[in-house]
Design an enzyme around this catalytic site. Sequence first.
Site, PDB file in Angstrom:
ATOM      1  CB  THR A   5       7.055   9.459  -7.145  1.00  0.00           C
ATOM      2  OG1 THR A   5       7.114  10.478  -6.127  1.00  0.00           O
ATOM      3  CG2 THR A   5       7.807   9.923  -8.374  1.00  0.00           C
ATOM      4  CG  ASN A  30       9.024   2.659  -3.130  1.00  0.00           C
ATOM      5  OD1 ASN A  30       8.299   3.553  -2.697  1.00  0.00           O
ATOM      6  ND2 ASN A  30       8.911   2.198  -4.367  1.00  0.00           N
ATOM      7  N   PRO A  69       0.819  -1.217   0.000  1.00  0.00           N
ATOM      8  CG  PRO A  69       0.029  -0.980   2.185  1.00  0.00           C
ATOM      9  CD  PRO A  69       0.707  -1.955   1.271  1.00  0.00           C
ATOM     10  CG  ASP A  70      -0.412   4.768  -2.327  1.00  0.00           C
ATOM     11  OD1 ASP A  70      -1.352   4.441  -1.575  1.00  0.00           O
ATOM     12  OD2 ASP A  70      -0.573   5.471  -3.333  1.00  0.00           O
ATOM     13  CG  PHE A  71       2.494   6.436   3.130  1.00  0.00           C
ATOM     14  CD1 PHE A  71       2.639   6.781   4.451  1.00  0.00           C
ATOM     15  CD2 PHE A  71       3.142   5.298   2.682  1.00  0.00           C
ATOM     16  CE1 PHE A  71       3.422   6.027   5.320  1.00  0.00           C
ATOM     17  CE2 PHE A  71       3.934   4.535   3.524  1.00  0.00           C
ATOM     18  CZ  PHE A  71       4.067   4.908   4.846  1.00  0.00           C
ATOM     19  NE  ARG A  72       1.976  12.519   0.804  1.00  0.00           N
ATOM     20  CZ  ARG A  72       2.979  11.963   1.481  1.00  0.00           C
ATOM     21  NH1 ARG A  72       3.411  10.776   1.142  1.00  0.00           N
ATOM     22  NH2 ARG A  72       3.541  12.603   2.490  1.00  0.00           N
ATOM     23  CG  ASP A 108       9.455  -1.868  -1.602  1.00  0.00           C
ATOM     24  OD1 ASP A 108      10.475  -1.993  -2.314  1.00  0.00           O
ATOM     25  OD2 ASP A 108       8.467  -1.195  -1.957  1.00  0.00           O
ATOM     26  CG  ASN A 154       2.466   9.232 -10.776  1.00  0.00           C
ATOM     27  OD1 ASN A 154       2.821   8.210 -10.191  1.00  0.00           O
ATOM     28  ND2 ASN A 154       1.754  10.175 -10.182  1.00  0.00           N
ATOM     29  CB  ILE A 159       5.108   2.482 -13.314  1.00  0.00           C
ATOM     30  CG1 ILE A 159       6.497   2.622 -13.920  1.00  0.00           C
ATOM     31  CG2 ILE A 159       5.107   1.645 -12.049  1.00  0.00           C
ATOM     32  CD1 ILE A 159       7.396   3.557 -13.161  1.00  0.00           C
ATOM     33  CB  CYS A 203      21.466  -2.239  18.795  1.00  0.00           C
ATOM     34  SG  CYS A 203      21.486  -1.726  20.537  1.00  0.00           S
ATOM     35  CG  HIS A 205      12.480   8.042   2.162  1.00  0.00           C
ATOM     36  ND1 HIS A 205      11.396   8.207   1.316  1.00  0.00           N
ATOM     37  CD2 HIS A 205      13.039   9.269   2.307  1.00  0.00           C
ATOM     38  CE1 HIS A 205      11.308   9.480   0.978  1.00  0.00           C
ATOM     39  NE2 HIS A 205      12.286  10.137   1.559  1.00  0.00           N
TER      40      HIS A 205
END
Length: 240
Positions: free
Chosen positions: A189, A103, A32-35, A105, A212, A230, A128, A120
């Site tokens: 994106t 991403n 799942p994406d965020f927006r 992932d 996109n 895409i 740790c 990211h």
Amino acid sequence: MKEIEKLQQIIDKYDNIVFFGGAGVSTESGIPDFRSVDGLYNQQYDYPPETILSHTFFMRNPQEFFRFYQAKMLCDTAKPNKAHLKLAELEQAGKLKGIITQNIDNLHQMAGSKNVWELHGSVYRNYCVRCGRAYDFAFMKKASGIPKCKCGGMVKPDVVLYEESLDGHTLEGAVSAISKAQVLIIGGTSLAVYPAASLIDYFRGEALVVINKAPTPRDKQADLLIQAPIGEVFGQITVK
């Protein structure tokens, strides 16, 4: 079809292509994406996801952070889709010089891509906060409550949370790749996340391609604009 033909012509012509991608590259793999309408930001939790995924929340409420993180961020069933696989093929053919991804992932690496700049971070790396010892994905997936190191320190995902800075070495690599590219393909994106989206400003090459489903702030500057999924687009490209 004319747009796909033009993309094919660009890929055939140049051999210094860089890809800049976001969540839309992975949604076709089931992540799942965020927006988007069905994205994480539009689901209901005790706290908004952008609050949970912040450095302040992580430090103040790690129990709740990891409850959300394990449930929503650790997806080990996803497989690379046509976009990931075609990009890896382009790299192997000497066409694609680098992938800059927002991403976390690891799907580009799973597909076989080597030169990947993860702006990211990655859910497949963890460390740790006290001693720096590294832990893998399986450790975090199995952890109950707050993941703890053998030394007693908390184990943090190597992902960039809100309020945290991007890694300097990764930024330098991404900027260098974009600034030297003949072709920059932006895919999957919305270009809404900064400072990542600002890296596009370093492009000085021959052709800017935007792929996109939804509009982006760079559409008007694109030499080629394709508004489609895409994976569907890259699935029609032939690597020669």
